[in-house]
Scaffold this active site. Sequence first.
Site, short mmCIF file in Angstrom:
data_model
loop_
_atom_site.label_atom_id
_atom_site.label_comp_id
_atom_site.label_asym_id
_atom_site.label_seq_id
_atom_site.Cartn_x
_atom_site.Cartn_y
_atom_site.Cartn_z
N VAL A 230 -85.05 -73.21 -33.33
CA VAL A 230 -83.73 -72.57 -33.35
C VAL A 230 -83.62 -71.58 -32.18
O VAL A 230 -82.57 -71.44 -31.56
CB VAL A 230 -83.50 -71.85 -34.70
N ASN B 77 -88.48 -66.03 -23.57
CA ASN B 77 -88.80 -66.66 -24.84
C ASN B 77 -89.77 -67.83 -24.71
O ASN B 77 -90.50 -68.14 -25.65
CB ASN B 77 -87.51 -67.15 -25.54
N ASN C 190 -83.49 -69.67 -28.79
CA ASN C 190 -82.91 -70.13 -27.52
C ASN C 190 -83.77 -69.85 -26.30
O ASN C 190 -84.52 -68.87 -26.30
CB ASN C 190 -81.54 -69.47 -27.33
N HIS D 52 -78.19 -77.49 -26.16
CA HIS D 52 -77.50 -76.46 -26.94
C HIS D 52 -77.13 -75.34 -25.95
O HIS D 52 -77.83 -74.33 -25.83
CB HIS D 52 -78.40 -75.93 -28.06
N ASP E 48 -73.70 -76.70 -33.49
CA ASP E 48 -72.65 -77.22 -32.61
C ASP E 48 -71.89 -78.36 -33.32
O ASP E 48 -70.67 -78.45 -33.23
CB ASP E 48 -73.28 -77.73 -31.31
N ALA F 84 -88.94 -63.91 -39.08
CA ALA F 84 -88.41 -63.84 -40.44
C ALA F 84 -87.72 -62.52 -40.77
O ALA F 84 -86.94 -62.45 -41.72
CB ALA F 84 -89.53 -64.12 -41.44
N ALA F 85 -87.99 -61.49 -39.97
CA ALA F 85 -87.31 -60.21 -40.24
C ALA F 85 -86.01 -60.07 -39.45
O ALA F 85 -85.34 -59.04 -39.52
CB ALA F 85 -88.24 -59.05 -39.89
P1 NAD Z 1 -83.02 -61.35 -34.11
O1 NAD Z 1 -83.31 -60.54 -32.91
O2 NAD Z 1 -82.20 -60.78 -35.20
O3 NAD Z 1 -84.38 -61.82 -34.76
C1 NAD Z 1 -85.38 -62.42 -34.02
C2 NAD Z 1 -86.70 -62.05 -34.67
O4 NAD Z 1 -87.72 -62.76 -33.97
C3 NAD Z 1 -87.03 -60.55 -34.54
O5 NAD Z 1 -87.28 -60.02 -35.83
C4 NAD Z 1 -88.27 -60.52 -33.67
O6 NAD Z 1 -89.18 -59.50 -34.03
C5 NAD Z 1 -88.84 -61.91 -33.94
N1 NAD Z 1 -89.76 -62.38 -32.92
C6 NAD Z 1 -89.72 -62.19 -31.57
N2 NAD Z 1 -90.79 -62.74 -30.99
C7 NAD Z 1 -91.51 -63.33 -31.96
C8 NAD Z 1 -92.72 -64.04 -31.99
N3 NAD Z 1 -93.42 -64.26 -30.86
N4 NAD Z 1 -93.18 -64.49 -33.16
C9 NAD Z 1 -92.50 -64.25 -34.31
N5 NAD Z 1 -91.35 -63.56 -34.35
C10 NAD Z 1 -90.86 -63.11 -33.20
O7 NAD Z 1 -82.41 -62.74 -33.58
P2 NAD Z 1 -81.63 -63.85 -34.41
O8 NAD Z 1 -80.19 -63.53 -34.40
O9 NAD Z 1 -82.31 -64.09 -35.71
O10 NAD Z 1 -81.80 -65.11 -33.43
C11 NAD Z 1 -83.05 -65.69 -33.23
C12 NAD Z 1 -82.97 -66.75 -32.14
O11 NAD Z 1 -82.14 -67.83 -32.58
C13 NAD Z 1 -82.36 -66.26 -30.83
O12 NAD Z 1 -83.08 -66.83 -29.73
C14 NAD Z 1 -80.95 -66.83 -30.87
O13 NAD Z 1 -80.38 -66.97 -29.59
C15 NAD Z 1 -81.22 -68.15 -31.53
N6 NAD Z 1 -80.06 -68.86 -32.10
C16 NAD Z 1 -80.03 -70.20 -31.95
C17 NAD Z 1 -78.98 -70.92 -32.49
C18 NAD Z 1 -78.89 -72.43 -32.34
O14 NAD Z 1 -77.84 -72.98 -32.68
N7 NAD Z 1 -79.90 -73.13 -31.85
C19 NAD Z 1 -77.97 -70.24 -33.21
C20 NAD Z 1 -78.06 -68.86 -33.34
C21 NAD Z 1 -79.11 -68.16 -32.78
C1 LMR Z 2 -75.09 -69.83 -30.95
O1 LMR Z 2 -74.72 -70.93 -30.52
O2 LMR Z 2 -74.36 -69.14 -31.68
C2 LMR Z 2 -76.46 -69.32 -30.63
O3 LMR Z 2 -77.11 -70.20 -29.75
C3 LMR Z 2 -76.46 -67.94 -30.13
C4 LMR Z 2 -75.91 -67.87 -28.73
O4 LMR Z 2 -76.55 -67.23 -27.89
O5 LMR Z 2 -74.84 -68.41 -28.48
#
Ligand code: NAD
Ligand code: LMR
Length: 329
Positions: free
Chosen positions: A128, A105, A130, A188, A160, A12-13
Site C-alpha cells: 500500500v 520509502n 507509496n 498508482h 483507484d 500499524a500505528a
Molecule cells: P502514516 O504516516 O499515518 O502512517 C505510516 C506509518 O508507517 C507510521 O506510523 C510510521 O511510523 C510507519 N512506518 C514508517 N516506516 C516504517 C517501517 N520501516 N516499518 C514499519 N512501519 C513504518 O501514513 P498513512 O496515511 O497510514 O499512509 C501509509 C502509506 O500508504 C503512505 O505511503 C501513503 O502514501 C500510502 N497510501 C497508499 C494508498 C494506495 O492507494 N496505494 C492510499 C493511501 C495511502
Molecule cells: C491516495 O491515492 O489517496 C494515496 O496514494 C495517497 C496519495 O498520496 O495520494
Amino acid sequence: MPRSVKVAVTGAAGQIGYALLPRLASGSVFGPEVQVSLSLLEVTPALAALEGVVMELDDCAFPLLKSIEITDDPNKAFDGVNWGLLVGSKPRSKGMERGDLIRENGPIFVGQGNALANAASDVQVLVVGNPANTNCLIAMQNAKAGGVPSNRFHAMTRLDQNRAQAQLAKKAGVPVAQVTNMVIWGNHSATQYPDAENAKINGRDVPDVIGHISWLQDDFIKVVQQRGAEVISARGLSSAASAANAALDHVVSMESITAEGDFFSSGVISDGSYGIEEGLIFSFPIRSYGNGDWEIVQGLDLSAFAKEKISATEIELQEERSVIADLLK
Ligand code: NAD
Ligand code: LMR
C-alpha cells in the site's frame, strides 16, 4: 478446530492502520468462521502509540481476534504470516507526487522483502505504501532469494478502481454496485489509466450508458488520477479510511473466486500481456482463483486512445525503476 489466519500489518500505528485493524479483527474480511492473529510492525519510536492501538483492539472484545503481537523487527513480524499488508512508509504531503517518495520509502521494502522469507508458504502480500508499484517491485525482487514466488505480490490499485466506479455511478445516476469490470491500467499515480471503455454498468458498456465521451476521456480520468491529491488538499492528510477499505476489498477479492466475466484491478508482475514489459509491477484486470493464484484477463479491446495512455504509465514505471535500480537484487 476453527480455521485461523495470521496477518502482518506494517505501519500499524499510522492512519491507515487505525482504520484497517478493527475491520480485520472483527471478522468482516475473512468471515465468521476464521480466527485472526495480528502481527503488527512499527518503527521503534511508534511502538508506544501502537500499544495504545492494541489496548483499543482489546477493548473491542472481538470474538474472532485470537492474538496480537507487536514488534519493530520485520523478521518477527512476518514469521508464519499468511498475509502481509505493507502499509508502513511515509505519505506524501500537499504539492508532492507519490513518486517523490521513492528514495525515502524504497529502502524499507528491501528489508521487508528479505524478511518475507519467514512468512508461511501461502503468503500473499499487498503493498500500500507509496509509490506502491515500485515499492512492490523492490519487495518482490528482494523476497525472491527467500523463495517467495513473485506472483504473491500485489501493489494496491483497488482504491483507484473504487474511485473510478464511484465517479461512473454518480454520472450515470446508478448504485455503485452496478458498475463492474473497472480496470485501472498501470501505476498508482497521476499517469494511471482508468478504463471506462471496458467498464460496464448493469452489463452494458459504459460509453453506451453515459454517452458523454469527452467527459469519459477527460474529466473522469483526471478526477480519478488526482483524487489522492484532492483528498490531501482538503484534509491535510492522505486518504486513510478509503485506503484501508480498498486494502480489505483487495483481500476479500483475493480470498474469493472471481465471478465469471468479472475482474478487478491489481498491480501484479507483468508477463508481457497487452505488450507491457515483463517484470514491471503493472495494474491489470485480474481474476482470482481464491487460493492466492490469479490470472491477467486477456482479450480486452484497447482503442488507440487507451494504448497511448497505457504506454505513458508504463514509461513512468520504467523511469521509477531506474531511480531505485540499486535496491533490486
Ligand atoms: P502514516 O504516516 O499515518 O502512517 C505510516 C506509518 O508507517 C507510521 O506510523 C510510521 O511510523 C510507519 N512506518 C514508517 N516506516 C516504517 C517501517 N520501516 N516499518 C514499519 N512501519 C513504518 O501514513 P498513512 O496515511 O497510514 O499512509 C501509509 C502509506 O500508504 C503512505 O505511503 C501513503 O502514501 C500510502 N497510501 C497508499 C494508498 C494506495 O492507494 N496505494 C492510499 C493511501 C495511502
Ligand atoms: C491516495 O491515492 O489517496 C494515496 O496514494 C495517497 C496519495 O498520496 O495520494
